[in-house]
Scaffold this motif. Structure first.
Motif, short mmCIF file in Angstrom:
data_model
loop_
_atom_site.label_atom_id
_atom_site.label_comp_id
_atom_site.label_asym_id
_atom_site.label_seq_id
_atom_site.Cartn_x
_atom_site.Cartn_y
_atom_site.Cartn_z
N LYS A 12 0.85 -1.18 0.00
CA LYS A 12 0.00 0.00 0.00
C LYS A 12 0.88 1.23 0.00
O LYS A 12 1.66 1.46 0.93
CB LYS A 12 -0.93 0.03 1.22
CG LYS A 12 -1.84 1.25 1.26
CD LYS A 12 -2.75 1.31 0.03
CE LYS A 12 -3.64 2.55 0.03
NZ LYS A 12 -4.52 2.60 -1.16
N ILE A 13 0.77 2.02 -1.07
CA ILE A 13 1.55 3.24 -1.22
C ILE A 13 0.58 4.41 -1.22
O ILE A 13 -0.33 4.48 -2.05
CB ILE A 13 2.37 3.23 -2.52
CG1 ILE A 13 3.31 2.01 -2.54
CG2 ILE A 13 3.17 4.52 -2.66
CD1 ILE A 13 4.06 1.84 -3.85
N PHE A 14 0.76 5.32 -0.28
CA PHE A 14 -0.09 6.50 -0.19
C PHE A 14 0.59 7.67 -0.88
O PHE A 14 1.79 7.91 -0.69
CB PHE A 14 -0.37 6.86 1.27
CG PHE A 14 -1.23 5.86 2.00
CD1 PHE A 14 -2.61 5.85 1.82
CD2 PHE A 14 -0.65 4.94 2.86
CE1 PHE A 14 -3.40 4.93 2.50
CE2 PHE A 14 -1.43 4.03 3.55
CZ PHE A 14 -2.82 4.03 3.36
N GLY A 15 -0.17 8.42 -1.66
CA GLY A 15 0.35 9.63 -2.28
C GLY A 15 1.49 9.41 -3.24
O GLY A 15 2.24 10.33 -3.53
N ALA A 20 3.57 2.44 3.06
CA ALA A 20 3.11 2.04 4.39
C ALA A 20 3.21 0.54 4.58
O ALA A 20 3.56 0.06 5.66
CB ALA A 20 1.67 2.51 4.59
N VAL A 21 2.85 -0.22 3.56
CA VAL A 21 3.00 -1.68 3.55
C VAL A 21 3.74 -2.02 2.28
O VAL A 21 3.34 -1.62 1.19
CB VAL A 21 1.62 -2.38 3.59
CG1 VAL A 21 1.78 -3.89 3.50
CG2 VAL A 21 0.87 -2.01 4.87
N ASP A 22 4.83 -2.79 2.42
CA ASP A 22 5.75 -2.91 1.29
C ASP A 22 6.16 -4.37 1.04
O ASP A 22 7.30 -4.76 1.25
CB ASP A 22 7.00 -2.06 1.57
CG ASP A 22 7.82 -1.81 0.32
OD1 ASP A 22 7.32 -2.02 -0.79
OD2 ASP A 22 8.99 -1.40 0.48
N VAL A 37 3.17 -7.69 15.40
CA VAL A 37 3.75 -6.77 16.38
C VAL A 37 4.76 -5.85 15.70
O VAL A 37 5.29 -6.15 14.64
CB VAL A 37 4.42 -7.53 17.54
CG1 VAL A 37 3.43 -8.46 18.22
CG2 VAL A 37 5.63 -8.32 17.07
N GLY A 38 5.04 -4.73 16.37
CA GLY A 38 6.02 -3.77 15.86
C GLY A 38 5.72 -2.38 16.39
O GLY A 38 4.70 -2.14 17.04
N GLU A 39 6.62 -1.45 16.11
CA GLU A 39 6.47 -0.08 16.57
C GLU A 39 5.29 0.61 15.90
O GLU A 39 4.83 0.20 14.84
CB GLU A 39 7.74 0.73 16.26
CG GLU A 39 8.96 0.32 17.05
CD GLU A 39 10.21 1.00 16.52
OE1 GLU A 39 10.68 1.95 17.17
OE2 GLU A 39 10.71 0.59 15.47
N SER A 40 4.82 1.68 16.52
CA SER A 40 3.81 2.51 15.89
C SER A 40 4.33 3.03 14.55
O SER A 40 5.49 3.47 14.46
CB SER A 40 3.46 3.69 16.79
OG SER A 40 2.87 3.25 17.99
N GLY A 41 3.49 2.96 13.54
CA GLY A 41 3.88 3.42 12.22
C GLY A 41 4.54 2.38 11.35
O GLY A 41 4.94 2.69 10.22
N CYS A 42 4.64 1.13 11.84
CA CYS A 42 5.32 0.10 11.03
C CYS A 42 4.41 -0.50 9.96
O CYS A 42 4.88 -1.22 9.09
CB CYS A 42 5.86 -1.01 11.94
SG CYS A 42 4.58 -2.06 12.66
N GLY A 43 3.10 -0.22 10.02
CA GLY A 43 2.19 -0.71 8.99
C GLY A 43 1.20 -1.76 9.46
O GLY A 43 0.42 -2.27 8.66
N LYS A 44 1.18 -2.09 10.75
CA LYS A 44 0.30 -3.14 11.27
C LYS A 44 -1.17 -2.83 10.99
O LYS A 44 -1.91 -3.67 10.47
CB LYS A 44 0.49 -3.33 12.77
CG LYS A 44 1.90 -3.57 13.24
CD LYS A 44 1.96 -3.87 14.73
CE LYS A 44 1.37 -2.80 15.61
NZ LYS A 44 2.12 -1.52 15.56
N GLY A 222 7.06 -1.38 7.28
CA GLY A 222 6.25 -1.90 6.18
C GLY A 222 6.50 -3.32 5.77
O GLY A 222 5.82 -3.84 4.89
N LYS A 223 7.49 -3.99 6.38
CA LYS A 223 7.81 -5.37 6.00
C LYS A 223 7.79 -6.28 7.22
O LYS A 223 8.05 -5.84 8.35
CB LYS A 223 9.20 -5.45 5.35
CG LYS A 223 9.23 -5.14 3.87
CD LYS A 223 10.60 -5.47 3.30
CE LYS A 223 10.62 -5.28 1.79
NZ LYS A 223 9.81 -6.27 1.08
N ILE A 224 7.51 -7.56 6.99
CA ILE A 224 7.68 -8.57 8.03
C ILE A 224 9.14 -8.98 8.05
O ILE A 224 9.69 -9.41 7.03
CB ILE A 224 6.77 -9.78 7.79
CG1 ILE A 224 5.31 -9.40 8.00
CG2 ILE A 224 7.14 -10.94 8.73
CD1 ILE A 224 4.32 -10.51 7.74
N VAL A 225 9.79 -8.85 9.22
CA VAL A 225 11.21 -9.19 9.33
C VAL A 225 11.43 -10.50 10.08
O VAL A 225 12.54 -11.04 10.06
CB VAL A 225 12.01 -8.05 9.99
CG1 VAL A 225 11.95 -6.79 9.13
CG2 VAL A 225 11.50 -7.76 11.40
#
Length: 343
Positions: A12-15, A20-22, A37-44, A222-225
């Motif tokens: 998901k690419i905004f603008g 956001a999700v890659d 799980v992950g930090e705020s803003g990671c795309g969850k 934006g990625k699962i690591v």
């Protein structure tokens, strides 16, 4: 187990520039709980909105029960949304203040034409409220008359009213007091056991994740690591970011003190993602190869995937033997405080 949900290369690419999700891929089996799980803003949360088709993906596919629902029409989505429901983070703003508790929990049934008249709707509402420990006398109460925990129970039973196969729960207990968090968690577990529902469980509370999840997926920028069974993940994460998350979980006793890994700086902007491994700007073990080559999400053990050039090459598990969390299995008796994994 049969795959209930399959997500492949979701983006998901905004603008035109905000990734956001890659390229997220995972599957979810029937009756399984996958924690994201992950930090705020990671795309969850963006992943959850894409699965619910509240936001349209830029690329990738979403299959539910083998059917591609990525770009189906809004009309076709109505039947899908009967099978996929959502539990929101904020138990107050997610409830319509102009509707009574009975109207709130039976609204999905009315939308799908599953209640025939007012009497049936009221009796159904009373039964649903009792299923989550509320009294049938609450049926005419307004949301403002309930506590936070009670409001979240309304949100949960509203999601279960249609008998969905999958529930996406986005931080369902993070807004609740510690004293009521365990009650809501137990309700989620009881409903899953009774109904056989699968959960995509989004959370930053690693103690709750350890108790609830069957598998854990860690997202960063934006990625699962890392993606692994719960036991394998908590025994020894294979990505340095995942280790940092677990190192932030407080121990219950001073004798269990361990090394805390403090990540330098803030996550990079999704507008300007670093080359190579996107974690290398904060990684304590980054090497030159990390700056130039992005590591794939690959197997490092049985059913354990990690996106790190040096997975299994450094002693992670030895530093995490004292991670303290609720006993696996059973029910919560005492839930730790708000274990924010990143600050």
């Amino acid at each position: 187990m049969n795959k209930l949900l399959e997500v492949t290369d979701l983006k998901k690419i905004f603008g035109g520039s905000v990734r956001a999700v890659d390229g997220v891929s995972f599957s979810l089996a029937e009756r399984e709980t996958l924690a994201l799980v992950g930090e705020s803003g990671c795309g969850k949360s963006t992943v959850s909105r894409l699965i619910l088709r509240l936001t349209n993906p830029t690329q990738g596919t979403i299959r539910f029960e083998g059917k591609d629902i990525t770009r189906i029409s809004q009309g076709a989505l109505k039947s899908i949304r009967r099978e996929i429901q959502f539990v929101f983070q904020d138990p107050f703003s997610s409830l319509d203040p102009r509707m009574t508790a009975g109207e709130i929990v039976t609204e999905p049934l009315s939308v799908h034409g599953l209640v025939r008249n007012g009497r049936e709707r009221r009796s159904t509402a009373e039964r649903l409220l009792q299923a989550v420990g509320l009294s049938s006398k609450h049926v005419d109460n307004w949301p403002r008359q309930f506590s936070g925990g009670q409001r979240q129970r309304l949100g949960i039973i509203r999601a279960f009213a249609l008998g969905p196969r999958l529930i996406v729960a986005d931080e369902p207990v993070s807004a609740l007091d510690v004293s009521v968090r365990s009650q809501v968690i137990n309700i989620l577990q009881d409903m899953q056991e009774d109904k056989g529902t699968a959960y995509l469980f989004i959370s930053h509370d690693m103690a709750t994740v350890r108790h609830m999840a069957d598998r854990v997926a860690v997202m960063y920028l934006g990625k699962i690591v890392e993606l692994a069974p719960k036991t394998s993940f908590f025994a020894g994460p294979q990505h340095p970011y995942a280790e940092a998350l677990l190192s932030a979980v407080p121990a219950s006793h001073p004798s269990k003190r361990r090394r805390r890994i403090l990540l330098a700086g803030d996550p990079p902007s999704p507008i300007s993602i670093p080359s190579g491994c996107r974690f290398h700007t904060r990684c304590p073990i980054a090497q030159d190869v990390c700056k130039s080559s992005e590591p794939p999400l690959k197997p490092v053990a049985d059913n354990h995937l990690a996106a790190c050039h040096f997975a299994q090459a450094w002693p992670i598990a030895s530093r995490l033997k004292d991670v303290d969390a609720p006993t696996e299995g059973g029910r919560f008796d005492n839930v730790p405080g708000d274990l924010q994994v990143c600050r």
